[in-house]
Structures are given as C-alpha cells and as structure tokens.
Motif scaffolding. Structure first.
Motif, PDB file in Angstrom:
ATOM      1  N   LYS A   1       0.818  -1.221   0.000  1.00 24.17           N
ATOM      2  CA  LYS A   1       0.000   0.000   0.000  1.00 24.17           C
ATOM      3  C   LYS A   1       0.850   1.269   0.000  1.00 24.17           C
ATOM      4  N   GLY A   2       2.175   1.090   0.037  1.00 21.31           N
ATOM      5  CA  GLY A   2       3.054   2.257   0.023  1.00 21.31           C
ATOM      6  C   GLY A   2       2.947   3.088   1.288  1.00 21.31           C
ATOM      7  N   ILE A   3       2.701   2.432   2.413  1.00 22.47           N
ATOM      8  CA  ILE A   3       2.565   3.157   3.682  1.00 22.47           C
ATOM      9  C   ILE A   3       3.852   2.994   4.475  1.00 22.47           C
ATOM     10  N   SER A   4       4.466   4.113   4.828  1.00 23.66           N
ATOM     11  CA  SER A   4       5.700   3.991   5.607  1.00 23.66           C
ATOM     12  C   SER A   4       5.354   3.858   7.093  1.00 23.66           C
ATOM     13  N   TYR A   5       6.238   3.228   7.807  1.00 21.97           N
ATOM     14  CA  TYR A   5       5.971   2.966   9.213  1.00 21.97           C
ATOM     15  C   TYR A   5       7.280   2.853   9.976  1.00 21.97           C
ATOM     16  N   GLU A   6       7.170   3.058  11.282  1.00 19.08           N
ATOM     17  CA  GLU A   6       8.324   2.879  12.136  1.00 19.08           C
ATOM     18  C   GLU A   6       8.309   1.446  12.663  1.00 19.08           C
ATOM     19  N   TYR A   7       9.447   0.761  12.541  1.00 17.07           N
ATOM     20  CA  TYR A   7       9.532  -0.633  12.964  1.00 17.07           C
ATOM     21  C   TYR A   7      10.015  -0.685  14.391  1.00 17.07           C
ATOM     22  N   LYS A   8       9.241  -1.326  15.256  1.00 14.56           N
ATOM     23  CA  LYS A   8       9.701  -1.494  16.643  1.00 14.56           C
ATOM     24  C   LYS A   8       9.782  -2.991  16.909  1.00 14.56           C
ATOM     25  N   ALA A   9      10.993  -3.447  17.171  1.00 14.82           N
ATOM     26  CA  ALA A   9      11.206  -4.879  17.351  1.00 14.82           C
ATOM     27  C   ALA A   9      10.775  -5.326  18.747  1.00 14.82           C
ATOM     28  N   VAL A  10      10.130  -6.483  18.790  1.00 14.25           N
ATOM     29  CA  VAL A  10       9.772  -7.100  20.072  1.00 14.25           C
ATOM     30  C   VAL A  10      10.431  -8.471  20.053  1.00 14.25           C
ATOM     31  N   ASN A  11      11.464  -8.662  20.857  1.00 18.57           N
ATOM     32  CA  ASN A  11      12.198  -9.914  20.830  1.00 18.57           C
ATOM     33  C   ASN A  11      11.459 -10.980  21.627  1.00 18.57           C
ATOM     34  N   LEU A  12      10.784 -11.857  20.900  1.00 16.93           N
ATOM     35  CA  LEU A  12       9.947 -12.867  21.549  1.00 16.93           C
ATOM     36  C   LEU A  12      10.798 -13.884  22.311  1.00 16.93           C
ATOM     37  N   LEU A  13      11.988 -14.140  21.798  1.00 15.82           N
ATOM     38  CA  LEU A  13      12.854 -15.112  22.472  1.00 15.82           C
ATOM     39  C   LEU A  13      13.309 -14.591  23.824  1.00 15.82           C
ATOM     40  N   LYS A  14      13.486 -13.267  23.902  1.00 13.82           N
ATOM     41  CA  LYS A  14      13.934 -12.669  25.167  1.00 13.82           C
ATOM     42  C   LYS A  14      12.749 -12.283  26.050  1.00 13.82           C
ATOM     43  N   GLY A  15      11.538 -12.571  25.598  1.00 15.83           N
ATOM     44  CA  GLY A  15      10.367 -12.284  26.423  1.00 15.83           C
ATOM     45  C   GLY A  15       9.955 -10.834  26.471  1.00 15.83           C
ATOM     46  N   GLU A  16      10.341 -10.061  25.453  1.00 15.24           N
ATOM     47  CA  GLU A  16      10.015  -8.630  25.459  1.00 15.24           C
ATOM     48  C   GLU A  16       8.516  -8.375  25.308  1.00 15.24           C
ATOM     49  N   GLN A  17       7.781  -9.416  24.924  1.00  9.73           N
ATOM     50  CA  GLN A  17       6.333  -9.247  24.800  1.00  9.73           C
ATOM     51  C   GLN A  17       5.671  -9.172  26.176  1.00  9.73           C
ATOM     52  N   PHE A  18       6.469  -9.488  27.218  1.00 10.58           N
ATOM     53  CA  PHE A  18       5.905  -9.461  28.569  1.00 10.58           C
ATOM     54  C   PHE A  18       6.273  -8.206  29.357  1.00 10.58           C
ATOM     55  N   THR A  19       6.986  -7.275  28.712  1.00 12.95           N
ATOM     56  CA  THR A  19       7.325  -6.024  29.417  1.00 12.95           C
ATOM     57  C   THR A  19       6.056  -5.233  29.696  1.00 12.95           C
ATOM     58  N   PRO A  20       6.073  -4.393  30.771  1.00  5.31           N
ATOM     59  CA  PRO A  20       4.896  -3.575  31.079  1.00  5.31           C
ATOM     60  C   PRO A  20       4.501  -2.661  29.917  1.00  5.31           C
ATOM     61  N   GLU A  21       5.491  -2.138  29.176  1.00  3.23           N
ATOM     62  CA  GLU A  21       5.184  -1.239  28.049  1.00  3.23           C
ATOM     63  C   GLU A  21       4.404  -1.971  26.985  1.00  3.23           C
ATOM     64  N   PHE A  22       4.862  -3.194  26.659  1.00  2.00           N
ATOM     65  CA  PHE A  22       4.177  -3.919  25.598  1.00  2.00           C
ATOM     66  C   PHE A  22       2.834  -4.451  26.077  1.00  2.00           C
ATOM     67  N   GLU A  23       2.796  -4.841  27.324  1.00  2.00           N
ATOM     68  CA  GLU A  23       1.539  -5.343  27.912  1.00  2.00           C
ATOM     69  C   GLU A  23       0.435  -4.292  27.796  1.00  2.00           C
ATOM     70  N   LYS A  24       0.845  -3.007  27.924  1.00  6.63           N
ATOM     71  CA  LYS A  24      -0.152  -1.925  27.806  1.00  6.63           C
ATOM     72  C   LYS A  24      -0.729  -1.865  26.394  1.00  6.63           C
ATOM     73  N   LEU A  25       0.122  -2.174  25.429  1.00  2.00           N
ATOM     74  CA  LEU A  25      -0.330  -2.152  24.021  1.00  2.00           C
ATOM     75  C   LEU A  25      -1.153  -3.391  23.705  1.00  2.00           C
ATOM     76  N   ASN A  26      -0.666  -4.540  24.149  1.00  2.58           N
ATOM     77  CA  ASN A  26      -1.387  -5.779  23.867  1.00  2.58           C
ATOM     78  C   ASN A  26      -1.280  -6.736  25.038  1.00  2.58           C
ATOM     79  N   PRO A  27      -2.316  -6.771  25.876  1.00  4.80           N
ATOM     80  CA  PRO A  27      -2.282  -7.648  27.047  1.00  4.80           C
ATOM     81  C   PRO A  27      -2.209  -9.130  26.694  1.00  4.80           C
ATOM     82  N   LEU A  28      -2.401  -9.449  25.415  1.00  4.47           N
ATOM     83  CA  LEU A  28      -2.280 -10.840  25.010  1.00  4.47           C
ATOM     84  C   LEU A  28      -0.850 -11.189  24.615  1.00  4.47           C
TER      85      LEU A  28
END
Lengths: 226, 218
Positions: free
Chosen positions: B30-57
C-alpha cells in the motif's frame, strides 16, 4: 397472474441458502448472524458424520468440503469469516459492526481469537489425533487447555471494553463468534468458567436472545431427536 | 501526506513472526511507511509492562496509528483496507472478495495455529519431537491441498488473478515458512508454487522478509 405455488417457488429460489451441520460452531455463527439481520434462509443440512460433504453436489459448492456455505443467487461463499463480511456488506440494514473503526478492529480481533486460537485447536479432527497419538484420556485436558487459554485472552481483551455485550451495548461480530464457542466447549471439556466472570456474564446475556437460541445446535432441523 | 522519514504508523513486530510478515507486506504494497519497533519474543520482550499496555495478550504484530492500537494481523489488515484504501487488497467483486477472505481464514485458522511454536511446544511434551514435527508438516500439507483445490481454477499470476490481493498477503509468508522450516515438497502444489514464484519477484515482498528486518539475526 402468477399462481400462489409458483410465487412461493420463486420466493424460495430467491432466498438465501445455508449449507450447515447442526453441531458445527462455524455454521452456528452464520445462523446467528442471519437471525440477527432478520434474513430468511433455507437450511440445507450436510451430514458431516455420513460424509455428505464429499458428495459431487457439495464439492461443486465447496471443494474443500467445509460448512458453512452460503448461496445467494449466483454467489457462493464458504468460510464463516468470509460469509459474515459478505452479509455485512450486502445486507447492511442491521449492522453487526460498530461504526467506530477501532471498535470494529476489536471485534475482528475477538472473533479471530475464537477462529484461530481456540476452535482449530480443539475441533474434532485434532481431538481424534490426540486420542490416537496420546490416548483417550488426553482429549479433554488438551481441549480444556486450549479453550481456557483462549478464554483468558478474551477475558483480558474485553474486560475494559465490554458493555451489555462483548464490545458495547449492541450485539456485534465478537458476540456472534463467541457465543457458539461458549455454548460448545464449556460443559463438554470441563472448562472452569469461574475463572471467566465476563464470559460467564456474556453467556447469560446470549441465552436471553431469541436470535441466538434459534441458532443453537439442538434447535436445528438436522439435530438428532433428544 | 506525511514525509517518508516521519511515519505516523508504528508496527511492533518480530522478524520471524509470519503474522508480522503479513502486515509488513501489506504496508509495503500500500506504500505506507511505518516505524519498525522490534519485540524480541525469544527474550520475552512481549511481557514487558510497556508492551503489555499495548497488547495484554502479548502477541505481535501490533499496529499503532495515532490513538488507535490494533492487534491481530487479520484485524490490522482489515483496518488498513478501510483506513488506507489506496492500492486495495480486496477486489470489489463480492465473489472474489469472499474468496480472498476464505484463503486468509484457511491460512490463519487452519494452518498457522497448528504449527506455531506454542502449539508445537505443548504437543511435543505429549508426543515427542518427531511426532510434533510430523503433525506440523501434515497440517501444512493438508492446508496446502485445500488451497490448491480452491484456487486452481482462478489462479493467475497471483492467487486470485493478476493482481496481488489479500490471499497472497496471507499465503506468501506461509509458503515461505513451509519451504524453509518444514521442507514441504512444493511440487505437489503447482498453483501455490506459481503464486509463490510471482510473489518472490516483488520488491515489496523481499523488503518485508524476515532477513531484511532490523531485528534479524543471521
């Protein structure tokens, strides 16, 4: 002047047709959606246990052999998600999506938790596999694990967003996908609903809706007599 | 229109996540630019409080568009279709539109959940490493047989004709994963192979690939 019988035949031909199996939760979703939108339809049973999904007629409609299938004149649509989106677009009079685009996305996310994270991990095929490879005693724990995991996700997702129904005070897509899952899995697989107060409340609200009750498996023409 | 170096969309993604890949591909198409923010699943970054606020799942991808935060690749893609209708990924013809959604569902419901890591890890505890791999491969093949049947009369250069649509967005990462991770014999699926060859030639596809992402570990 058209005879009454011919007129009725023409009406029948113009009606939506839904190929469905009484127990299929995917079919149940569409039965609910059609009822909510006050859309009449002809119910055509496909007995999955007897292999009717492999008949040449049905294969022509859906080569993959799944229910539900919706036929609307020339248009033939398979897959409950695709059918739902089609109905929303073609028959917008009783919308099942909120108008707010972010809330709409929330509904799709909730529906997808059911479609992708719960239902495929505890459907008949997977359970048969688990029974064969691990043993019959593993069926229920396996299903319970995946259902509860999905329910935890839904409880978290919806707890600050629910109203009388899943995402507000109107019935919407999330409810349509959630209700059959709540109805289907919970008793059969010993799901501990005490852990899910919101889903329990929603389930209660769904049982009061005639459109949902009429869509439930036990009320379908092809349900076995009790 | 926002300057290219000032994207207002933010995508939380993991390089190897096929669900994130779908969204990266769609944004590129779609030609939409975006900022890429990496979430390292192996290091458990999906469980940080910051990410939890974005997606509690704790799942990726998550899209942030101003005030709006959306999780789940299917929900994100439908949102993008509506909010950014340029270069539509769903054809207007109702039959073809439905077919694209059906393909997306087959991938996201009948294939991907049965080979994703959490499922396989849980299964491995019950049946062992060989059997869980066989389970994954069997289900990928089953899904591919279904897609092959569904698309064989309509396939063009891409899944549902000669333009890239939603079906391709879901299928491309799935086929890539099947060939790399599970060594599926794609000669059994001529239509899917053909579609994949066409998609591989697209710069939007290449740029969305795992290896090209900022968090790729080679």
């Amino acid at each position: 002047m058209v005879h009454q019988h011919e007129h009725e035949q023409a009406q029948q031909q113009n009606k939506l047709k839904l190929y469905s199996y009484w127990r299929s939760s995917c079919s149940c979703r569409i039965r609910m959606a059609l009822n909510l939108k006050s859309l009449e339809y002809q119910y055509i049973p496909v007995n999955l246990l007897k292999g009717e999904q492999f008949s040449p007629e049905f294969q022509k409609l859906n080569p993959i052999g799944y229910v539900p299938v919706l036929v609307d004149g020339d248009v033939v649509i398979s897959d409950s998600f695709a059918i739902f989106m089609y109905l929303e677009e073609k028959y917008p009079q009783i919308p099942l999506f909120p108008s707010d685009i972010a809330k709409k996305a929330l509904n799709i996310q909730a529906a997808n938790i059911v479609c992708s994270s719960i239902q495929p991990l505890q459907n008949a095929t997977v359970l048969k596999y688990i029974e064969a490879k691990v043993g019959p005693d593993e069926r229920i724990p396996w299903a319970k694990f995946h259902i509860e995991k999905g329910f935890e996700a839904l409880e978290k997702l919806l707890k600050d967003r629910a109203g009388r129904y899943a995402t507000g005070d109107e019935v919407s897509m999330a409810d349509v996908f959630l209700a059959p899952q709540l109805h289907y899995g919970t008793k059969r697989f010993n799901v501990d609903m005490a852990k899910f107060p919101l889903l329990t409340r929603l389930n209660g609200a769904y049982s009061e809706l005639s459109e949902f009750r009429k869509a439930m498996p036990e009320n379908q023409p092809d349900a076995p007599l009790a | 229109m926002a300057a290219k170096d000032d994207p207002k969309l933010v995508l939380y993604s993991y390089w190897q996540s096929s669900c994130s890949w779908r969204v990266r591909l769609a944004l590129n198409l779609k030609g939409i630019s975006y900022e890429y923010k990496a979430v390292n699943l192996l290091k458990g970054e999906q469980f940080t409080p910051e990410f939890e606020k974005l997606n509690p799942l704790h799942f990726v991808p998550v899209l942030v568009d101003g005030d709006v935060v959306i999780s789940d690749s299917y929900a994100i893609l439908m949102y993008l279709e509506e909010k950014y209708p340029q270069r539509p990924l769903l054809p207007s013809n109702p039959q073809h539109k439905a077919l694209n959604l059906q393909v997306a569902s087959i991938v996201s419901s009948s294939i991907q959940p049965l080979h994703m890591l959490s499922t396989l890890k849980y299964l491995e505890e019950k049946v062992g490493p060989q059997e869980q791999l066989l389970f994954a491969e069997t289900n990928v093949e089953k899904g591919f047989h279904a897609l092959e049947k569904l698309l064989k009369d309509i396939v063009g250069k891409y899944a549902t004709g000669d333009e890239v649509h939603m079906a391709d967005v879901f299928m491309a990462p799935q086929i890539a994963m099947a060939t790399k991770r599970f060594k599926i014999d794609m000669s059994k699926f001529p239509s899917l192979s053909r579609i994949y060859e066409s998609l591989k030639a697209l710069p939007e596809f290449l740029e969305s690939s795992p290896e090209e992402q900022p968090d790729a570990v080679m």
